[in-house]
Design a protein around this motif. Structure first.
Motif, PDB file in Angstrom:
ATOM      1  N   LYS A 179       6.820 -14.622 -18.612  1.00 23.59           N
ATOM      2  CA  LYS A 179       7.771 -13.566 -18.952  1.00 23.59           C
ATOM      3  C   LYS A 179       7.080 -12.427 -19.691  1.00 23.59           C
ATOM      4  N   GLU A 180       5.974 -12.733 -20.340  1.00 23.41           N
ATOM      5  CA  GLU A 180       5.246 -11.708 -21.080  1.00 23.41           C
ATOM      6  C   GLU A 180       4.581 -10.693 -20.158  1.00 23.41           C
ATOM      7  N   PHE A 181       4.582 -10.977 -18.853  1.00 23.04           N
ATOM      8  CA  PHE A 181       3.927 -10.082 -17.894  1.00 23.04           C
ATOM      9  C   PHE A 181       4.908  -9.466 -16.897  1.00 23.04           C
ATOM     10  N   SER A 182       6.146  -9.900 -16.924  1.00 19.92           N
ATOM     11  CA  SER A 182       7.118  -9.504 -15.910  1.00 19.92           C
ATOM     12  C   SER A 182       7.815  -8.192 -16.254  1.00 19.92           C
ATOM     13  N   ILE A 183       8.130  -7.425 -15.212  1.00 15.95           N
ATOM     14  CA  ILE A 183       8.818  -6.142 -15.362  1.00 15.95           C
ATOM     15  C   ILE A 183      10.159  -6.236 -14.639  1.00 15.95           C
ATOM     16  N   PRO A 184      11.269  -5.869 -15.274  1.00 19.33           N
ATOM     17  CA  PRO A 184      12.585  -5.957 -14.622  1.00 19.33           C
ATOM     18  C   PRO A 184      12.736  -4.933 -13.496  1.00 19.33           C
ATOM     19  N   ASP A 185      13.627  -5.234 -12.553  1.00 19.41           N
ATOM     20  CA  ASP A 185      13.812  -4.403 -11.366  1.00 19.41           C
ATOM     21  C   ASP A 185      14.208  -2.971 -11.683  1.00 19.41           C
ATOM     22  N   TYR A 186      15.014  -2.772 -12.721  1.00 18.25           N
ATOM     23  CA  TYR A 186      15.510  -1.419 -12.957  1.00 18.25           C
ATOM     24  C   TYR A 186      14.381  -0.465 -13.365  1.00 18.25           C
ATOM     25  N   ILE A 187      13.267  -1.025 -13.846  1.00 18.80           N
ATOM     26  CA  ILE A 187      12.083  -0.210 -14.142  1.00 18.80           C
ATOM     27  C   ILE A 187      11.323   0.105 -12.863  1.00 18.80           C
ATOM     28  N   LEU A 188      11.295  -0.847 -11.943  1.00 24.31           N
ATOM     29  CA  LEU A 188      10.471  -0.734 -10.750  1.00 24.31           C
ATOM     30  C   LEU A 188      11.163   0.001  -9.607  1.00 24.31           C
ATOM     31  N   LYS A 234      12.235   9.416 -15.868  1.00 27.94           N
ATOM     32  CA  LYS A 234      13.687   9.625 -15.835  1.00 27.94           C
ATOM     33  C   LYS A 234      14.388   8.755 -16.873  1.00 27.94           C
ATOM     34  N   LEU A 235      13.985   7.498 -16.947  1.00 29.29           N
ATOM     35  CA  LEU A 235      14.602   6.580 -17.906  1.00 29.29           C
ATOM     36  C   LEU A 235      14.314   7.010 -19.344  1.00 29.29           C
ATOM     37  N   LYS A 236      13.091   7.421 -19.611  1.00 29.38           N
ATOM     38  CA  LYS A 236      12.740   7.890 -20.955  1.00 29.38           C
ATOM     39  C   LYS A 236      13.523   9.141 -21.320  1.00 29.38           C
ATOM     40  N   HIS A 237      13.708  10.026 -20.347  1.00 26.54           N
ATOM     41  CA  HIS A 237      14.477  11.249 -20.594  1.00 26.54           C
ATOM     42  C   HIS A 237      15.920  10.925 -20.984  1.00 26.54           C
ATOM     43  N   ASN A 238      16.418   9.803 -20.452  1.00 30.84           N
ATOM     44  CA  ASN A 238      17.780   9.373 -20.767  1.00 30.84           C
ATOM     45  C   ASN A 238      17.838   8.517 -22.030  1.00 30.84           C
ATOM     46  N   GLY A 239      16.739   8.461 -22.770  1.00 30.30           N
ATOM     47  CA  GLY A 239      16.730   7.758 -24.049  1.00 30.30           C
ATOM     48  C   GLY A 239      16.470   6.270 -23.970  1.00 30.30           C
ATOM     49  N   ASP A 240      15.857   5.810 -22.879  1.00 30.07           N
ATOM     50  CA  ASP A 240      15.574   4.380 -22.701  1.00 30.07           C
ATOM     51  C   ASP A 240      14.266   4.025 -23.408  1.00 30.07           C
ATOM     52  N   ASN A 241      14.374   3.472 -24.595  1.00 29.43           N
ATOM     53  CA  ASN A 241      13.175   3.097 -25.369  1.00 29.43           C
ATOM     54  C   ASN A 241      12.446   1.912 -24.750  1.00 29.43           C
ATOM     55  N   PHE A 242      13.189   1.050 -24.055  1.00 24.89           N
ATOM     56  CA  PHE A 242      12.576  -0.093 -23.378  1.00 24.89           C
ATOM     57  C   PHE A 242      11.579   0.409 -22.329  1.00 24.89           C
ATOM     58  N   ALA A 243      11.992   1.401 -21.534  1.00 23.42           N
ATOM     59  CA  ALA A 243      11.109   1.969 -20.512  1.00 23.42           C
ATOM     60  C   ALA A 243       9.885   2.610 -21.140  1.00 23.42           C
ATOM     61  N   ALA A 244      10.083   3.276 -22.286  1.00 24.61           N
ATOM     62  CA  ALA A 244       8.959   3.911 -22.970  1.00 24.61           C
ATOM     63  C   ALA A 244       7.930   2.875 -23.401  1.00 24.61           C
ATOM     64  N   GLU A 245       8.401   1.734 -23.887  1.00 27.20           N
ATOM     65  CA  GLU A 245       7.481   0.673 -24.318  1.00 27.20           C
ATOM     66  C   GLU A 245       6.770   0.026 -23.122  1.00 27.20           C
ATOM     67  N   ILE A 246       7.485  -0.119 -22.018  1.00 26.65           N
ATOM     68  CA  ILE A 246       6.851  -0.646 -20.797  1.00 26.65           C
ATOM     69  C   ILE A 246       5.680   0.250 -20.401  1.00 26.65           C
ATOM     70  N   GLN A 247       5.903   1.559 -20.432  1.00 25.48           N
ATOM     71  CA  GLN A 247       4.834   2.491 -20.065  1.00 25.48           C
ATOM     72  C   GLN A 247       3.661   2.390 -21.029  1.00 25.48           C
ATOM     73  N   LEU A 275       6.808   4.719  -9.631  1.00 28.70           N
ATOM     74  CA  LEU A 275       7.028   3.996 -10.884  1.00 28.70           C
ATOM     75  C   LEU A 275       7.066   4.959 -12.065  1.00 28.70           C
ATOM     76  N   TYR A 276       6.108   5.868 -12.130  1.00 23.55           N
ATOM     77  CA  TYR A 276       6.053   6.775 -13.282  1.00 23.55           C
ATOM     78  C   TYR A 276       7.154   7.831 -13.235  1.00 23.55           C
ATOM     79  N   ALA A 277       7.594   8.199 -12.033  1.00 28.50           N
ATOM     80  CA  ALA A 277       8.737   9.106 -11.938  1.00 28.50           C
ATOM     81  C   ALA A 277       9.991   8.431 -12.465  1.00 28.50           C
TER      82      ALA A 277
END
Length: 487
Positions: free
Chosen positions: A11-20, A87-100, A81-83
């Motif tokens: 789980k420490e390496f997995s990325i959820p679908d909504y990010i991908l 978009k997610l970061k622009h909408n205030g998604d801190n989880f996406a920011a940490e994934i990046q 992926l980076y696009a």
């Protein structure tokens, strides 16, 4: 999958679908992976191992974060992926920011595959570019070995893959230099004016159509090719043997399914090509000094580099791993080499090492303690000038990918020039052989050299052609191209 600890580890390496996947729904994802990875696998590398690794990685990670390079172009994958992350970061998604911020790339394949991915990441100019770990699936595996990932093809079971991922998590980032290579040859007086590449030119070299007049690297009446490399550029008999090996493997791919067989076949071809008894098989025209004039940049000026007449292979080396993990430069004695400005070969100092070999027997000295090739120079720029008369062709190689280069038959000149381009980030284990200028190693000498790359008039340009020598143009493989040769 084993016990609960193993599941938590993955789980420490997995990325959820909504990010991908753009448009995918965020279904209350709360667990932030410590080391999210995107995995690229050349399924045709290592015989059946590439395909087996793809199945294993897909079974223990989200299948949408594992990509077969025979199906998915890596530049498109990372661009999407980076696009989506932006978009997610622009909408205030801190989880996406940490994934990046935590994202790392795993690439499984030969040296050519690894170079391809490095070119993609270099070209896309991603925000916070992810560092790259390499799974050795080729014959030589020089690039993985340089950073401590080994040179033997790995096993593909779940526990081995999970262990590798844990090493990726613990690995340190290391910057390495990347090198721009340009090749110019005179256009034919008749026929098409568009560049036509030499036969089987590697994808690491790209033939540019008529580039803008503001591009100072372009010359009227010449064809221009550009590319890049991270480990080495070589020319001469070592590249000739490599070309023979790749040609044979292309004709009979069914025979080259095992790393040990591949290495044995490589050695046999070295004998038949005359690499071990060059004086008996090849004329003196095959000596580097007879083929080309070599110049290096010193204090802002080009100076002739003396090449001993016996040298039949020359290597411009960035990493301390060549021909299956050997280090041609070795460790120069500080007192004896100070007058020649020779230092330890750092991978992030803006210099590459120029080494020569007489024949394969000369190369065998690398197996001895402190063995090394003929140290010729360290430089930030080098130029090879080929004129008519010496030979009809020679062999060249970039990061394991060889080609047969036609040489001038009239008053034309073929010029190959290498210069510093930038840096990319690799992941290194404690077994890493590469040395950084920033390592906390008191035994490492200070970098006292007289190279001056501040005078960069000839290469000083900001055109898109100069900036982009990798992914979108150079390292992107067209649809339908068989990438098996990259293993």
């Amino acid at each position: 999958m084993g016990d609960g600890n193993s599941i938590r580890t993955l789980k420490e390496f997995s990325i959820p679908d909504y990010i991908l996947l753009p448009g995918a729904e965020n279904r209350g994802v709360y667990h932030l992976p410590a080391c999210p990875v995107v995995v690229f696998i050349n399924s045709k590398s290592g015989g059946q191992l590439g395909g087996e690794l793809f199945v294993t990685y897909s079974s223990i990670l989200n299948k949408n974060q594992v990509f077969d390079l025979g199906v998915h172009a890596p530049d498109k994958v990372l661009h999407q992926l980076y696009a989506n992350l932006a978009k997610l970061k622009h909408n205030g998604d801190n989880f996406a920011a940490e994934i990046q911020n935590r994202l790392r790339i795993v690439v499984a394949g030969g040296d050519g595959t690894a170079s391809w991915l490095l070119g993609v990441v270099s070209d896309l100019k991603l925000p916070h570019p992810p560092p790259i770990a390499t799974v050795p699936l080729g014959t030589g595996n020089n690039l993985p070995f340089a950073f401590g990932w080994g040179k033997k093809n790995p096993t593909t079971d779940i526990s081995s893959v999970a262990s590798f991922l844990n090493h990726v998590k613990a690995a340190k980032e290391m910057k390495i230099d990347s090198w721009h290579i340009i090749m110019r040859m005179k256009a034919p007086k008749e026929g098409s004016c568009d560049p036509i590449a030499p036969l089987e030119l590697p994808h690491a070299m790209h033939a540019f159509n008529r580039v803008s007049s503001s591009d100072k690297l372009n010359m009227e009446g010449y064809h221009t090719y550009r590319g890049g490399f991270w480990n080495y550029f070589s020319m001469g008999m070592d590249a000739q043997v490599s070309y023979a090996f790749h040609s044979e493997r292309k004709l009979h791919p069914e025979k080259f399914k095992n790393q040990l067989y591949n290495q044995s076949a490589y050695l046999k071809l070295g004998c038949t090509q005359g690499w071990f008894m060059s004086s008996m098989f090849q004329s003196s025209s095959r000596n580097i000094a007879q083929l080309t004039k070599v110049k290096i940049m010193k204090k802002g000026h080009w100076e002739d580099l003396h090449i001993p007449r016996s040298i039949r292979s020359i290597v411009c080396l960035n990493l301390p791993s060549f021909s299956g993990g050997l280090n041609p430069w070795g460790k120069p004695n500080r007192k004896k080499s100070i007058y020649r400005d020779l230092t330890l070969p750092f991978v992030d100092d803006g210099l590459f090492e120029v080494v020569g070999f007489r024949d394969a027997w000369h190369g065998l000295v690398l197996f001895a303690p402190n063995g090394h090739g003929t140290r010729l120079a360290q430089a930030s720029k080098i130029r090879f000038e080929f004129h008519k008369g010496a030979a009809d062709y020679t062999f060249m190689r970039i990061d394991g990918e060889p080609w047969k280069q036609p040489l001038p038959k009239d008053d034309a000149t073929v010029v190959v020039e290498i210069s510093h381009h930038g840096q990319v980030s690799m992941l290194a284990t404690p077994l890493c052989r590469s040395k950084s200028m920033h390592d906390d190693d008191p035994s490492s000498p200070s970098l006292d050299n007289e190279e001056d790359d501040s005078s960069d008039d000839e290469l000083d340009e900001s055109s898109e052609e100069r900036r982009k020598f990798g992914a979108a143009e150079t390292f992107k493989y067209p649809e339908g191209v068989d990438i098996a040769h990259l293993s």
